[in-house]
Design a protein around this motif. Sequence first.
Motif: not given
Length: 551
Positions: A434-451
């Motif tokens: 399934v090639g639908v673009e996935m966002a960064i998982p919520l579980g790791v947001m708030g710890r760096g990747p969202e920057y």
Amino acid sequence: MKKIFLGFILFVCSGISLNAQNKIDKINMTYGEEITDDKGKIVKIIGEANNKIYTLVLKGKSDYFLKTFDSKAMKQLSLNPIVLPELNDKDLEFEEIALLNDKLYVIGSVFHRKEKKFTLVAMPISENGILGKDMITLFESIVARSSDRGGFYFKKSPDDQMILVMHTALFEKEDAMKYEIKLFDENMKAAFSTEDKVSYDDNKKDYQFTISDFDVNNKDDVFLVVNEGYRDKKLKEKKEKVELHIFKQANGYKKEVVKIDIVDKEIINCSMMATSKNDVKLTGFYSSVRDNGKANKELKGVYNITVNLAKNTTENVKFNEFDMPTKVKLLGQRRANKGKDVKPLYVIHSIVEKNDGGLIVISEYRMIYVGQKQGIGPFGLQPITYTMNEMIVNSLKPDGSLEWSNVVAKEQSASVTVATFNLFAGGSNGSFSVGVEMAIPLGVMGRGPEYLSALPMYHNGQLNIIFNDNVKNKGITDIEEIKSLGNYNNAVPTLFIFDDKGNITRKDPEEVIKNELVLRPGIYYRKTDNEYIIYASRKSKDKIGRMILQD
């Protein structure tokens, strides 16, 4: 008198704190007061309604909270835990939270192993975090087995009044992949529903089958694109079959199919945009093919397929090779001169519909490195490094041919440690994906990747891209000269402005202010094409704000 004067000073200082601004050229960022609680980090800005901004907060691994802010002052109003109930003695797993026409819903899932059934439910939730008594069943999808349960994917309609949900699952014994799509209104009633099993033949050479993307337009029409690719050994040809499944509201959502056959090019990925011109644009990367029919797998360029919805016909199919200046920036002069192609490490970041009916396709170098797990069983820890580097920007004419291209030079990375790693569960299985673009998982947001990554803005016919960068890169647009972001807590925002020929003008803050807030491009809410609700922080300091792109 002195007390009155002191009070006046405090009032003025308070006003300054509430409306502190950070400006880069024509962009104003205005923030509210500092968020003082320690109940986790904001991982999603849900939306704005009733003079309130709604956000989702995550603390730890799975403790979610609903946090609201005043729309005008952008100060915190409330913070309440989201406690999901059980369904048939099983805990619901958080999937999504959505604001539809001022109505807020929490969406959760649970898998029933014995019945081989994947259930998705929605519950209304008040701004005080109180769940409604009625649990609305959205999906009860029967799957082949637990390991092939698939996953749920979500998209909002352009007017934020509807939510489109898709579930996909593999039926390996039947040589089929099932998709189920439903469109829900503000009351979580299904306005449209369809289910189908798409058969495949994996006996073919170099076989790939992908449910590539799905979308809903401003007429509440629904679309799905499926791609099948294989090598014809006898003819020594690479064949690609692209199918656009169309469900128009005006036709009672009767299924219509447009087929596009392509020979001797391999479709690497396919993203979709239902435009305001009553057509659907399919775009992505393609690779060249050798004389024996085998694909080279590396990126040759960007293609565009335009489907006219009034006639259900394919208007244009264009394949645009990367031009030499772009290849030089991505590969270096020596490799570009040798005719090398671009490594397949770029994903479609976003697609912008231009005023003239063409597209701007923005792709990004993206790599996820998963380190070795330390520990035993579910208590083990696993390091993950996210890398998001340079962006390729391609501007396409209305007919799909290339107008101009350029490269945004940046080098960013962030590392996190998680208890378990299941990023790609349900996303792929061998030759089927399934090639639908996935966002960064919520579980790791708030710890760096969202920057990381960037936030594109298209306004008055001009593209602007803002992202966090190393202060030492001020004024630099050459990809060979940039330095990596380094510590994202010390990053500064930079703005790349594109003219109508693709030339870049870089704008940086006039002066770097110590301890200034850092924008989190991975967490934002788009209100209009020139107004965004944003989230910024530095270490323990967090604020909600607005970003305005001035005319």
